[in-house]
Write a protein that holds these residues in place. Structure first.
Motif, PDB file in Angstrom:
ATOM      1  N   LYS A  12      -1.712   8.255  -6.533  1.00 46.15           N
ATOM      2  CA  LYS A  12      -2.469   7.132  -5.976  1.00 46.15           C
ATOM      3  C   LYS A  12      -3.488   7.577  -4.922  1.00 46.15           C
ATOM      4  O   LYS A  12      -4.334   6.791  -4.502  1.00 46.15           O
ATOM      5  N   ILE A  13      -3.409   8.833  -4.491  1.00 47.98           N
ATOM      6  CA  ILE A  13      -4.342   9.342  -3.488  1.00 47.98           C
ATOM      7  C   ILE A  13      -5.698   9.568  -4.153  1.00 47.98           C
ATOM      8  O   ILE A  13      -5.769  10.147  -5.240  1.00 47.98           O
ATOM      9  N   PRO A  14      -6.799   9.119  -3.532  1.00 45.67           N
ATOM     10  CA  PRO A  14      -8.123   9.270  -4.162  1.00 45.67           C
ATOM     11  C   PRO A  14      -8.478  10.724  -4.434  1.00 45.67           C
ATOM     12  O   PRO A  14      -8.045  11.634  -3.726  1.00 45.67           O
ATOM     13  N   GLU A  15      -9.289  10.926  -5.469  1.00 49.91           N
ATOM     14  CA  GLU A  15      -9.785  12.261  -5.763  1.00 49.91           C
ATOM     15  C   GLU A  15     -10.617  12.754  -4.582  1.00 49.91           C
ATOM     16  O   GLU A  15     -11.312  11.983  -3.929  1.00 49.91           O
ATOM     17  N   GLY A  16     -10.551  14.039  -4.329  1.00 47.51           N
ATOM     18  CA  GLY A  16     -11.238  14.614  -3.184  1.00 47.51           C
ATOM     19  C   GLY A  16     -10.390  14.619  -1.933  1.00 47.51           C
ATOM     20  O   GLY A  16     -10.724  15.275  -0.944  1.00 47.51           O
ATOM     21  N   GLN A  17      -9.271  13.878  -1.971  1.00 45.24           N
ATOM     22  CA  GLN A  17      -8.363  13.811  -0.824  1.00 45.24           C
ATOM     23  C   GLN A  17      -7.028  14.491  -1.130  1.00 45.24           C
ATOM     24  O   GLN A  17      -6.029  14.273  -0.459  1.00 45.24           O
ATOM     25  N   LYS A  18      -7.047  15.343  -2.158  1.00 45.03           N
ATOM     26  CA  LYS A  18      -5.854  16.101  -2.540  1.00 45.03           C
ATOM     27  C   LYS A  18      -6.308  17.260  -3.405  1.00 45.03           C
ATOM     28  O   LYS A  18      -7.439  17.275  -3.921  1.00 45.03           O
ATOM     29  N   GLY A  19      -5.440  18.247  -3.553  1.00 43.70           N
ATOM     30  CA  GLY A  19      -5.798  19.379  -4.391  1.00 43.70           C
ATOM     31  C   GLY A  19      -4.650  20.342  -4.566  1.00 43.70           C
ATOM     32  O   GLY A  19      -3.594  20.211  -3.942  1.00 43.70           O
ATOM     33  N   LYS A  41       5.085  17.337  -5.073  1.00 44.23           N
ATOM     34  CA  LYS A  41       4.203  16.165  -5.049  1.00 44.23           C
ATOM     35  C   LYS A  41       5.058  14.906  -4.925  1.00 44.23           C
ATOM     36  O   LYS A  41       5.883  14.634  -5.798  1.00 44.23           O
ATOM     37  N   PRO A  42       4.893  14.134  -3.857  1.00 54.30           N
ATOM     38  CA  PRO A  42       5.657  12.887  -3.731  1.00 54.30           C
ATOM     39  C   PRO A  42       5.222  11.876  -4.780  1.00 54.30           C
ATOM     40  O   PRO A  42       4.154  12.015  -5.393  1.00 54.30           O
ATOM     41  N   PHE A  54      10.864  13.154   3.614  1.00 53.98           N
ATOM     42  CA  PHE A  54       9.826  12.614   4.494  1.00 53.98           C
ATOM     43  C   PHE A  54       8.527  12.372   3.729  1.00 53.98           C
ATOM     44  O   PHE A  54       7.853  11.353   3.938  1.00 53.98           O
ATOM     45  N   MET A  55       8.154  13.283   2.850  1.00 58.73           N
ATOM     46  CA  MET A  55       6.921  13.110   2.076  1.00 58.73           C
ATOM     47  C   MET A  55       7.034  11.901   1.151  1.00 58.73           C
ATOM     48  O   MET A  55       6.067  11.138   0.994  1.00 58.73           O
ATOM     49  N   GLU A  56       8.192  11.688   0.551  1.00 57.47           N
ATOM     50  CA  GLU A  56       8.395  10.499  -0.282  1.00 57.47           C
ATOM     51  C   GLU A  56       8.261   9.232   0.567  1.00 57.47           C
ATOM     52  O   GLU A  56       7.623   8.256   0.159  1.00 57.47           O
ATOM     53  N   PHE A  57       8.859   9.262   1.734  1.00 62.94           N
ATOM     54  CA  PHE A  57       8.810   8.133   2.670  1.00 62.94           C
ATOM     55  C   PHE A  57       7.388   7.860   3.121  1.00 62.94           C
ATOM     56  O   PHE A  57       6.902   6.725   3.074  1.00 62.94           O
ATOM     57  N   LEU A  58       6.650   8.901   3.536  1.00 56.24           N
ATOM     58  CA  LEU A  58       5.322   8.726   4.121  1.00 56.24           C
ATOM     59  C   LEU A  58       4.294   8.262   3.104  1.00 56.24           C
ATOM     60  O   LEU A  58       3.399   7.476   3.434  1.00 56.24           O
ATOM     61  N   PHE A  59       4.402   8.725   1.868  1.00 57.03           N
ATOM     62  CA  PHE A  59       3.401   8.382   0.863  1.00 57.03           C
ATOM     63  C   PHE A  59       3.802   7.184   0.007  1.00 57.03           C
ATOM     64  O   PHE A  59       3.079   6.811  -0.906  1.00 57.03           O
ATOM     65  N   SER A  60       4.943   6.576   0.325  1.00 54.17           N
ATOM     66  CA  SER A  60       5.290   5.303  -0.306  1.00 54.17           C
ATOM     67  C   SER A  60       4.432   4.202   0.320  1.00 54.17           C
ATOM     68  O   SER A  60       3.844   4.389   1.390  1.00 54.17           O
ATOM     69  N   LYS A  61       4.358   3.069  -0.323  1.00 52.88           N
ATOM     70  CA  LYS A  61       3.610   1.946   0.254  1.00 52.88           C
ATOM     71  C   LYS A  61       4.193   1.558   1.606  1.00 52.88           C
ATOM     72  O   LYS A  61       3.460   1.214   2.538  1.00 52.88           O
ATOM     73  N   TYR A  62       5.504   1.625   1.701  1.00 48.81           N
ATOM     74  CA  TYR A  62       6.170   1.260   2.955  1.00 48.81           C
ATOM     75  C   TYR A  62       5.759   2.206   4.081  1.00 48.81           C
ATOM     76  O   TYR A  62       5.399   1.778   5.184  1.00 48.81           O
ATOM     77  N   GLY A  63       5.806   3.512   3.797  1.00 45.96           N
ATOM     78  CA  GLY A  63       5.427   4.492   4.810  1.00 45.96           C
ATOM     79  C   GLY A  63       3.960   4.417   5.170  1.00 45.96           C
ATOM     80  O   GLY A  63       3.584   4.547   6.343  1.00 45.96           O
ATOM     81  N   GLN A  64       3.123   4.192   4.177  1.00 42.77           N
ATOM     82  CA  GLN A  64       1.678   4.083   4.424  1.00 42.77           C
ATOM     83  C   GLN A  64       1.345   2.896   5.331  1.00 42.77           C
ATOM     84  O   GLN A  64       0.464   2.976   6.190  1.00 42.77           O
ATOM     85  N   GLN A  65       2.056   1.800   5.167  1.00 47.99           N
ATOM     86  CA  GLN A  65       1.819   0.636   6.016  1.00 47.99           C
ATOM     87  C   GLN A  65       2.143   0.913   7.480  1.00 47.99           C
ATOM     88  O   GLN A  65       1.553   0.304   8.377  1.00 47.99           O
ATOM     89  N   LEU A  66       3.066   1.847   7.718  1.00 52.88           N
ATOM     90  CA  LEU A  66       3.429   2.172   9.100  1.00 52.88           C
ATOM     91  C   LEU A  66       2.262   2.805   9.854  1.00 52.88           C
ATOM     92  O   LEU A  66       2.158   2.658  11.073  1.00 52.88           O
ATOM     93  N   ARG A 123      -3.880   5.597   0.691  1.00 49.92           N
ATOM     94  CA  ARG A 123      -3.724   4.974  -0.630  1.00 49.92           C
ATOM     95  C   ARG A 123      -4.477   3.644  -0.686  1.00 49.92           C
ATOM     96  O   ARG A 123      -4.159   2.717   0.064  1.00 49.92           O
ATOM     97  N   PRO A 124      -5.453   3.513  -1.580  1.00 52.07           N
ATOM     98  CA  PRO A 124      -6.232   2.274  -1.638  1.00 52.07           C
ATOM     99  C   PRO A 124      -5.456   1.084  -2.189  1.00 52.07           C
ATOM    100  O   PRO A 124      -5.889  -0.066  -2.028  1.00 52.07           O
ATOM    101  N   ASP A 125      -4.311   1.343  -2.823  1.00 46.21           N
ATOM    102  CA  ASP A 125      -3.525   0.253  -3.401  1.00 46.21           C
ATOM    103  C   ASP A 125      -2.549  -0.360  -2.401  1.00 46.21           C
ATOM    104  O   ASP A 125      -1.801  -1.274  -2.741  1.00 46.21           O
ATOM    105  N   VAL A 126      -2.560   0.125  -1.159  1.00 45.20           N
ATOM    106  CA  VAL A 126      -1.649  -0.391  -0.142  1.00 45.20           C
ATOM    107  C   VAL A 126      -2.281  -1.599   0.534  1.00 45.20           C
ATOM    108  O   VAL A 126      -3.331  -1.493   1.179  1.00 45.20           O
TER     109      VAL A 126
END
Length: 377
Positions: free
Chosen positions: A143-150, A137-138, A308-320, A330-333
Motif C-alpha cells: 500500500k506504500i506509494p511507489e518511490g517511497q519504498k525499494g 515486508k510488513p 512492530f513493523m506489522e503494527f506500524l504499517f497497519s491502518k491502525y498504526g498509521q493513524q497513530l 499509506r494513502p488508503d488510511v
C-alpha cells in the motif's frame, strides 16, 4: 457453671470458625479476581494469526525493542510506542540520533545492535544498498506509494512510514496580509519577518531550497533557482533569521512572524504555542518528503521488530502518526474526523510533489555551498 462455661466456649469456637470461613471465602474470591488477567482485545486489523504468533515470539525475546532516532518527541513516537506496549507488553528503548549518524552507526555495527530506526529515505535506501536492512515486508508494504519504498542488496528493503510537506506558519497578529505563495514573500511588506532552517546544517533547509526551486522553475532539483530566490529575500531584508536547528523561540516571542518548516511541526506549533497563527501550504509549489522506518538486518530481537513493523504499517498504526500531526504514508488510511480536522484540506496540497530521493542525492551535496555563496554567509 461448667455447662455455662462450656457453652460459651463452644459459642466462641463457632464464631471463630465462621469468621475464618468468611475471610477465606473473600480471600479466595479476591485471589481469583486478582489472578484473572483481563484478555486484551486487539484492534480488528491486528487480530490475525501472524500478529499473535509474532507477539508470542516477541515475549520470548525479552519483551523489549531497541530503536535509533525514534525519541518520544518525534513523529508522535511517544504515543505510538506506548500503544505498542499496551497491546503487546513490549518496552521501548531509544538512542536519539540524526539520520547520518544512524547510517554510519548501523554500518559500523553491521546492523546488529538496534531493531528498528527512523531516518531520511535517501539514507534508508543507502542502508538497503549496503544489505543492512531486513528483507521483511510488513502486510501494508504493497500500500506504500511507489518511490517511497525499494529493495536493495540481498533483498534488503526500505520504506517510508510517514510524510511531511514544506510550508510556513504565520503570526496573524504581526502579519496582516498572509502570503499564500513563495513569490508573495518577495515584498517589503515582510521585511524582518521570515525565518527558515540553514541548508548547511539541516535536511529541512535542503527541502526548503527544493520547494522554492519548484515554485520558481518547476523543477525542485534546479536548486540554483531556489537559491537565487532566497538570496533576493535576504537582499530585500525579508529574512530575519537562518537557524542551524529547529527552534520556535523567536516566533513565540514575536521576533519573527513567518517560519518555514514541515507541516507536522507547523500544525503542532499552531495548537501548542499560544500564538495566533495560520498554516500555509504554498499554492505555487512545494515538496513532500517521507520519513523512513527500517528494520535492521541483524536485529537482536527480530520477531519483536517484525511485530512492530506489522503494527506500524497497519491502518491502525498509521493513524497513530496523525495524533502527532504527522501524515501517514499509506494513502488508503482514512483519519478519524477528530484528527482530520487538525490538518489543512487535501486541496491545499495539490501543488506538492514527492521528492525523488535519488535526484535529491545528486544535488544535496552542492546546495550548502551554493546557498552560502549566494546569500553571503
Amino acid at each position: 457453671m461448667f455447662k455455662v462455661f462450656f457453652g460459651k466456649r463452644i459459642y466462641l469456637v463457632v464464631i471463630v470458625l465462621l469468621i475464618g470461613i468468611l475471610i477465606n471465602g473473600c480471600g479466595g474470591q479476591q485471589s481469583k479476581v486478582e489472578g484473572k488477567k483481563e484478555q486484551l482485545k486487539l484492534p480488528p486489523e491486528l487480530d490475525t494469526p501472524i500478529i499473535k504468533e509474532l507477539a508470542q515470539k516477541a515475549k520470548a525475546e525479552g519483551g523489549v525493542i531497541n530503536s535509533y532516532g525514534m525519541p518520544d518527541t518525534w513523529a508522535n513516537y511517544g504515543e505510538i510506542y506506548k500503544e505498542f506496549e499496551r497491546l503487546f507488553g513490549i518496552k521501548h528503548q531509544d538512542i536519539d540520533m540524526g539520520s547520518t549518524v544512524v547510517l554510519s552507526r548501523m554500518t559500523e555495527e553491521n546492523a546488529s545492535k538496534n531493531d528498528v530506526a527512523d531516518l531520511k529515505p535517501s539514507l534508508a535506501e543507502e542502508l538497503a544498498k549496503r544489505g543492512l536492512t531486513s528483507e521483511y515486508k510488513p502486510a501494508g508494504w504493497d500500500k506504500i506509494p511507489e518511490g517511497q519504498k525499494g529493495v536493495g542488496r540481498d533483498g534488503s528493503v526500505w520504506q517510508a512510514a510517514y510524510k511531511g510537506t514544506i510550508g510556513w506558519i504565520v503570526n496573524t497578529k504581526l502579519v496582516k496580509k498572509i502570503p499564500r505563495t513563495w513569490r508573495e514573500l518577495d515584498s517589503d511588506e515582510y521585511k524582518g519577518l521570515l525565518a527558515y532552517l540553514d541548508p548547511r546544517a539541516t535536511g529541512t533547509g535542503i527541502n526548503t531550497v527544493e520547494a522554492a526551486s519548484l515554485a520558481m522553475s518547476g523543477n525542485p532539483y534546479n536548486y540554483k533557482a531556489g537559491i537565487e530566490f532566497l538570496a533576493r529575500l535576504h537582499k530585500r531584508g525579508v529574512v530575519a533569521s537562518v537557524d542551524p536547528k529547529v527552534t520556535v523561540s523567536k516566533f513565540q516571542r514575536g521576533e519573527v512572524g513567518i517560519l518555514i518548516n514541515f507541516d507536522y511541526n507547523l500544525l503542532k506549533w499552531r495548537d501548542e504555542l499560544g500564538v495566533p497563527s495560520e498554516i500555509v501550504i504554498p499554492s505555487d509549489g512545494t515538496v513532500t518528503s517521507g520519513g523512513s522506518v527500517i528494520m535492521a538486518r541483524n536485529a537482536p530481537h527480530p520477531n519483536t521488530a517484525k511485530l512492530f513493523m506489522e503494527f506500524l504499517f497497519s491502518k491502525y498504526g498509521q493513524q497513530l502518526y496523525a495524533g502527532g500531526y504527522v501524515t501517514p504514508i499509506r494513502p488508503d488510511v482514512e483519519l478519524p474526523p477528530e484528527l482530520a480536522k487538525k490538518f489543512p484540506p487535501k486541496e491545499a496540497y495539490s501543488k506538492a510533489i514527492f521528492i525523488d530521493y535519488q535526484k535529491e542525492s545528486s544535488v544535496s551535496d552542492q546546495i550548502p555551498q551554493a546557498w552560502a555563496t549566494a546569500v553571503g554567509q
